[in-house]
Scaffold this motif. Structure first.
Motif, PDB file in Angstrom:
ATOM      1  N   ALA A 150      16.903  14.037  -4.147  1.00  9.86           N
ATOM      2  CA  ALA A 150      16.353  15.300  -3.640  1.00  9.86           C
ATOM      3  C   ALA A 150      15.157  15.084  -2.710  1.00  9.86           C
ATOM      4  CB  ALA A 150      15.944  16.194  -4.807  1.00  9.86           C
ATOM      5  N   ARG A 151      14.428  14.012  -2.913  1.00  8.96           N
ATOM      6  CA  ARG A 151      13.239  13.750  -2.089  1.00  8.96           C
ATOM      7  C   ARG A 151      13.576  13.121  -0.748  1.00  8.96           C
ATOM      8  NH1 ARG A 151       9.946  12.237  -7.236  1.00  8.96           N
ATOM      9  NH2 ARG A 151       8.745  14.152  -7.486  1.00  8.96           N
TER      10      ARG A 151
ATOM     11  N   TYR B 291      19.921  23.603 -10.544  1.00  7.90           N
ATOM     12  CA  TYR B 291      20.686  24.759 -11.008  1.00  7.90           C
ATOM     13  C   TYR B 291      21.452  25.397  -9.843  1.00  7.90           C
ATOM     14  CZ  TYR B 291      21.812  28.944 -13.731  1.00  7.90           C
ATOM     15  OH  TYR B 291      22.461  29.965 -14.388  1.00  7.90           O
ATOM     16  N   LEU B 292      20.811  25.519  -8.695  1.00  9.96           N
ATOM     17  CA  LEU B 292      21.496  26.045  -7.518  1.00  9.96           C
ATOM     18  C   LEU B 292      22.713  25.193  -7.165  1.00  9.96           C
ATOM     19  CD1 LEU B 292      18.380  27.004  -5.393  1.00  9.96           C
ATOM     20  CD2 LEU B 292      20.244  28.575  -6.004  1.00  9.96           C
ATOM     21  N   GLU B 293      22.562  23.890  -7.212  1.00 12.08           N
ATOM     22  CA  GLU B 293      23.693  22.995  -6.937  1.00 12.08           C
ATOM     23  C   GLU B 293      24.823  23.197  -7.951  1.00 12.08           C
ATOM     24  OE1 GLU B 293      22.197  19.003  -6.738  1.00 12.08           O
ATOM     25  OE2 GLU B 293      21.300  19.305  -4.756  1.00 12.08           O
TER      26      GLU B 293
ATOM     27  N   TYR C 193      13.756  27.493  -3.540  1.00 11.44           N
ATOM     28  CA  TYR C 193      13.598  26.880  -4.865  1.00 11.44           C
ATOM     29  C   TYR C 193      12.191  26.312  -4.938  1.00 11.44           C
ATOM     30  CZ  TYR C 193      14.928  22.587  -2.372  1.00 11.44           C
ATOM     31  OH  TYR C 193      15.010  21.550  -1.484  1.00 11.44           O
ATOM     32  N   ARG C 194      11.621  26.389  -6.149  1.00  9.59           N
ATOM     33  CA  ARG C 194      10.235  25.977  -6.351  1.00  9.59           C
ATOM     34  C   ARG C 194      10.091  24.790  -7.288  1.00  9.59           C
ATOM     35  NH1 ARG C 194       9.673  31.740  -7.186  1.00  9.59           N
ATOM     36  NH2 ARG C 194       9.249  32.683  -5.184  1.00  9.59           N
ATOM     37  N   SER C 195      11.215  24.209  -7.647  1.00  5.47           N
ATOM     38  CA  SER C 195      11.170  23.043  -8.530  1.00  5.47           C
ATOM     39  C   SER C 195      12.489  22.291  -8.449  1.00  5.47           C
ATOM     40  CB  SER C 195      10.930  23.484  -9.984  1.00  5.47           C
ATOM     41  OG  SER C 195      12.083  24.134 -10.498  1.00  5.47           O
TER      42      SER C 195
ATOM     43  N   GLU D 218      14.570  25.252   0.679  1.00  3.39           N
ATOM     44  CA  GLU D 218      15.595  26.282   0.745  1.00  3.39           C
ATOM     45  C   GLU D 218      16.957  25.641   0.524  1.00  3.39           C
ATOM     46  OE1 GLU D 218      14.381  30.048   3.460  1.00  3.39           O
ATOM     47  OE2 GLU D 218      15.313  28.359   4.487  1.00  3.39           O
ATOM     48  N   PHE D 219      17.750  26.319  -0.253  1.00  3.28           N
ATOM     49  CA  PHE D 219      19.100  25.861  -0.564  1.00  3.28           C
ATOM     50  C   PHE D 219      20.084  26.713   0.225  1.00  3.28           C
ATOM     51  CE2 PHE D 219      23.011  26.094  -3.056  1.00  3.28           C
ATOM     52  CZ  PHE D 219      23.292  24.749  -3.233  1.00  3.28           C
TER      53      PHE D 219
END
Length: 162
Positions: free
Chosen positions: A160-161, A55-57, A47-49, A35-36
């Motif tokens: 991200a991880r 893109y959200l960022e 987000y699923r990828s 979740e963003f």
């Protein structure tokens, strides 16, 4: 006698199907999900990828973006088997100038897929029929839009991880 060679058989390649992102054995996703937290929209977005997260960022950081929604409406389309389906675009983005972007996150390798193109035709028809008086654009968001280089993508994944 001249040596006649048989034509070389091409190797059968396994198809990469990015539509289904769950492993058969565990049922868990292979992609980065979560979740963003959008301060701009005062909302959490799934987000699923990694592409969707990036893109959200980008939307969050873009001063020209006023608001955005995730999977907020459906458009009917016909799939490769001529079956009626519902397409839910990934994002609807509102800019300061009043323009709207309906965006779909896809790897470039999938852009020529029949169903992807059917969805695109359905969105363009929807815009023409329902939103023609507005400044609306349909846009594919691919890895080349999101990342400057493979190194940029690798560094993003590492961050991200964590």
């Amino acid at each position: 006698m001249e040596d006649l060679k048989q034509p070389r058989k091409s190797k059968k390649r396994n198809k990469i199907n990015v539509y289904f992102n769950k492993t058969a054995s565990t049922g868990k996703t292979k992609y980065i999900t979560g979740e963003f937290d959008s301060k701009k929209c005062n909302s959490f977005f799934p987000y699923r990828s990694s592409y969707e997260l990036k893109y959200l960022e980008m939307l969050e950081a873009d001063d020209n973006v006023v608001n955005f929604t995730y999977e907020s409406f459906k458009i009917p389309y016909k799939d490769v088997y001529n079956k009626e389906r519902q397409y839910i675009p990934d994002f609807l983005v509102l800019h300061k100038d009043g323009s709207l972007i309906i965006s779909e996150i896809k790897p470039e390798a999938m852009l020529q897929d029949y169903n992807v193109q059917s969805k695109k035709r359905a969105v363009l028809a929807f815009i023409e029929e329902n939103l023609k008086d507005l400044n609306v654009e349909y846009k594919f968001i691919t890895e080349t839009y999101l990342f400057k280089s493979p190194t940029d993508y690798t560094e993003f994944l590492r961050r991200a991880r964590k």
